[in-house]
Design a protein around this motif. Structure first.
Motif, short mmCIF file in Angstrom:
data_model
loop_
_atom_site.label_atom_id
_atom_site.label_comp_id
_atom_site.label_asym_id
_atom_site.label_seq_id
_atom_site.Cartn_x
_atom_site.Cartn_y
_atom_site.Cartn_z
N HIS A 1 0.83 -1.20 0.00
CA HIS A 1 0.00 0.00 0.00
C HIS A 1 0.87 1.26 0.00
CE1 HIS A 1 -3.42 2.61 0.91
NE2 HIS A 1 -2.66 3.18 1.84
N SER A 2 0.39 2.26 -0.71
CA SER A 2 0.97 3.60 -0.67
C SER A 2 -0.13 4.58 -1.01
CB SER A 2 2.12 3.72 -1.68
OG SER A 2 1.60 3.81 -3.00
N ASP A 3 0.24 5.86 -1.08
CA ASP A 3 -0.75 6.87 -1.48
C ASP A 3 -1.27 6.61 -2.89
OD1 ASP A 3 -0.40 8.12 0.95
OD2 ASP A 3 0.97 9.66 0.17
N ALA A 4 -0.52 5.83 -3.68
CA ALA A 4 -0.93 5.53 -5.05
C ALA A 4 -1.96 4.41 -5.13
CB ALA A 4 0.29 5.17 -5.89
N GLY A 5 -2.18 3.67 -4.02
CA GLY A 5 -3.17 2.61 -4.03
C GLY A 5 -2.68 1.37 -3.31
N THR A 6 -3.29 0.23 -3.64
CA THR A 6 -3.01 -1.03 -2.96
C THR A 6 -2.99 -2.16 -3.98
OG1 THR A 6 -4.23 -0.21 -1.02
CG2 THR A 6 -3.74 -2.56 -1.08
N VAL A 7 -2.05 -3.08 -3.82
CA VAL A 7 -2.01 -4.27 -4.65
C VAL A 7 -1.87 -5.50 -3.75
CG1 VAL A 7 -1.02 -3.04 -6.62
CG2 VAL A 7 0.49 -4.25 -5.01
N LEU A 8 -2.27 -6.64 -4.30
CA LEU A 8 -2.19 -7.93 -3.62
C LEU A 8 -1.24 -8.83 -4.40
CD1 LEU A 8 -3.43 -10.08 -1.60
CD2 LEU A 8 -5.12 -10.55 -3.39
N ILE A 9 -0.40 -9.55 -3.66
CA ILE A 9 0.46 -10.56 -4.28
C ILE A 9 -0.13 -11.93 -3.97
CG2 ILE A 9 2.80 -11.39 -4.62
CD1 ILE A 9 2.58 -8.39 -5.04
N ASP A 10 -0.63 -12.60 -4.99
CA ASP A 10 -1.26 -13.91 -4.93
C ASP A 10 -2.58 -13.87 -4.16
OD1 ASP A 10 0.49 -15.18 -6.61
OD2 ASP A 10 1.73 -16.03 -5.03
N ALA A 11 -3.43 -14.83 -4.49
CA ALA A 11 -4.81 -14.81 -3.99
C ALA A 11 -5.25 -16.20 -3.57
CB ALA A 11 -5.73 -14.26 -5.08
N PRO A 12 -4.74 -16.69 -2.43
CA PRO A 12 -5.10 -18.03 -1.99
C PRO A 12 -6.53 -18.13 -1.47
CG PRO A 12 -3.03 -17.27 -0.97
CD PRO A 12 -3.71 -16.09 -1.57
N GLU A 13 -7.02 -17.06 -0.81
CA GLU A 13 -8.29 -17.10 -0.11
C GLU A 13 -8.85 -15.68 -0.04
OE1 GLU A 13 -10.00 -18.82 4.16
OE2 GLU A 13 -7.86 -18.50 3.90
N ALA A 14 -10.13 -15.53 -0.31
CA ALA A 14 -10.71 -14.19 -0.41
C ALA A 14 -10.95 -13.54 0.95
CB ALA A 14 -12.01 -14.24 -1.20
N MET A 15 -11.48 -14.28 1.92
CA MET A 15 -11.93 -13.65 3.15
C MET A 15 -10.83 -12.88 3.88
SD MET A 15 -13.96 -15.24 6.45
CE MET A 15 -12.51 -16.10 7.06
N PRO A 16 -9.65 -13.45 4.11
CA PRO A 16 -8.63 -12.66 4.81
C PRO A 16 -8.25 -11.39 4.07
CG PRO A 16 -8.02 -14.97 4.76
CD PRO A 16 -9.18 -14.83 3.83
N VAL A 17 -8.25 -11.44 2.74
CA VAL A 17 -7.89 -10.26 1.95
C VAL A 17 -8.96 -9.20 2.05
CG1 VAL A 17 -7.40 -9.42 -0.38
CG2 VAL A 17 -6.51 -11.65 0.37
N LEU A 18 -10.20 -9.58 1.82
CA LEU A 18 -11.30 -8.61 1.82
C LEU A 18 -11.53 -8.04 3.21
CD1 LEU A 18 -13.77 -10.43 -0.60
CD2 LEU A 18 -12.18 -8.56 -1.12
N THR A 19 -11.35 -8.89 4.23
CA THR A 19 -11.51 -8.41 5.61
C THR A 19 -10.45 -7.36 5.95
OG1 THR A 19 -12.48 -10.51 6.32
CG2 THR A 19 -11.53 -9.12 8.04
N GLU A 20 -9.21 -7.62 5.55
CA GLU A 20 -8.13 -6.67 5.83
C GLU A 20 -8.33 -5.36 5.07
OE1 GLU A 20 -4.73 -5.68 7.99
OE2 GLU A 20 -5.84 -7.56 8.08
N LEU A 21 -8.73 -5.45 3.82
CA LEU A 21 -8.98 -4.24 3.04
C LEU A 21 -10.07 -3.39 3.69
CD1 LEU A 21 -8.88 -5.72 -0.58
CD2 LEU A 21 -7.18 -4.18 0.42
#
Length: 248
Positions: free
Chosen positions: A20-40
């Motif tokens: 994450h930075s002021d320019a936005g956010t990226v994800l490296i690899d996508a094993p499972e949706a819930m932990p990612v979406l919850t953190e976002l």
């Protein structure tokens, strides 16, 4: 200013990473949706892109759900595009790529799979290596051979020592036990495993300097005499170590 890094535990033992930075956010690899979406959601972040390292299901299976929820673009290796989710951006090793305003070096790290790539962010001193160079180990050779994997690890080992190696799994228990079996007098290894067991440091990420000191797959020259292979080249010693780990 370096990018902000968030390490996410997914599935049984996978890691995914948010940058994450002021320019936005990226994800490296996508094993499972819930932990990612919850953190976002907890951080109030959107998601601009998903960078994929290789095609195995436990690194890509959550892409459709995350894209549906966030509208993120998907970036992955052109050579692996036929077995990745649909890509918005295809990249090849050595081609220029910019993410969150930083240059990103796409590195061929075939061995675990053919077409596996790592993403190196030199300005932030991070490399996302997934199942090539791993914490205290390296990935199994499902598609490549030992010579290919050694070449890949050598490319990663040429990065600066302060580079944070963000790997794809917490296999530290098994990897650590094997490392101790072939390198029992390594005090740096003993100290690292003790700190991990006492939860004073995470299994991953760790700097390349730490991996060089403790990861047997980056230490073939030091381990060759122990294996009765004094004078053998590093690739031969690596191949022996990989076979030993497979049977461990």
């Amino acid at each position: 200013m370096p990018l902000e890094l968030v390490t996410l535990r997914c599935l049984k033992d996978n890691y995914a990473y948010l940058l994450h930075s002021d320019a936005g956010t990226v994800l490296i690899d996508a094993p499972e949706a819930m932990p990612v979406l919850t953190e976002l959601e907890a951080r109030g972040w959107g998601l601009d892109a998903i960078l994929l390292t290789h095609h195995h299901d436990d690194h890509i299976q959550a892409v459709p759900e995350i894209v549906a929820a966030t509208g993120a673009r998907v970036i992955g290796a052109a050579a692996d595009a036929h077995r990745l989710p649909p890509l918005d951006v295809s990249v090849a090793p050595g081609e220029p790529l910019e993410v969150l305003g930083e240059p990103v070096h796409v590195i061929d790290v075939s061995g675990h799979t053919v077409g596996h790539v790592a993403f190196h962010f030199p300005n932030s001193a991070m490399a996302f290596t997934a199942d090539s160079l791993m914490a205290l180990g390296c990935g199994r050779l499902f598609e490549g051979d030992p010579a290919t994997m050694w070449d890949s690890l050598s490319r990663l080992n040429a990065l600066p020592g302060d580079t944070l190696i963000c790997s794809g799994h917490d296999y530290c228990t098994g990897n650590g036990a094997f490392a101790l079996s072939v390198d029992p007098d390594n005090t740096a290894l003993q100290d690292r495993l003790s700190a991990i067991a006492e939860a004073r440091i995470p299994c991953a990420p760790a700097t390349l300097e730490v991996e060089r000191a403790t990861n047997p797959f980056l230490r073939p020259a030091a381990l060759a005499p122990t294996l009765g292979m004094a004078g053998a080249d590093d690739a031969q010693v690596f191949a022996r170590l990989r076979r030993m780990k497979d049977d461990f």
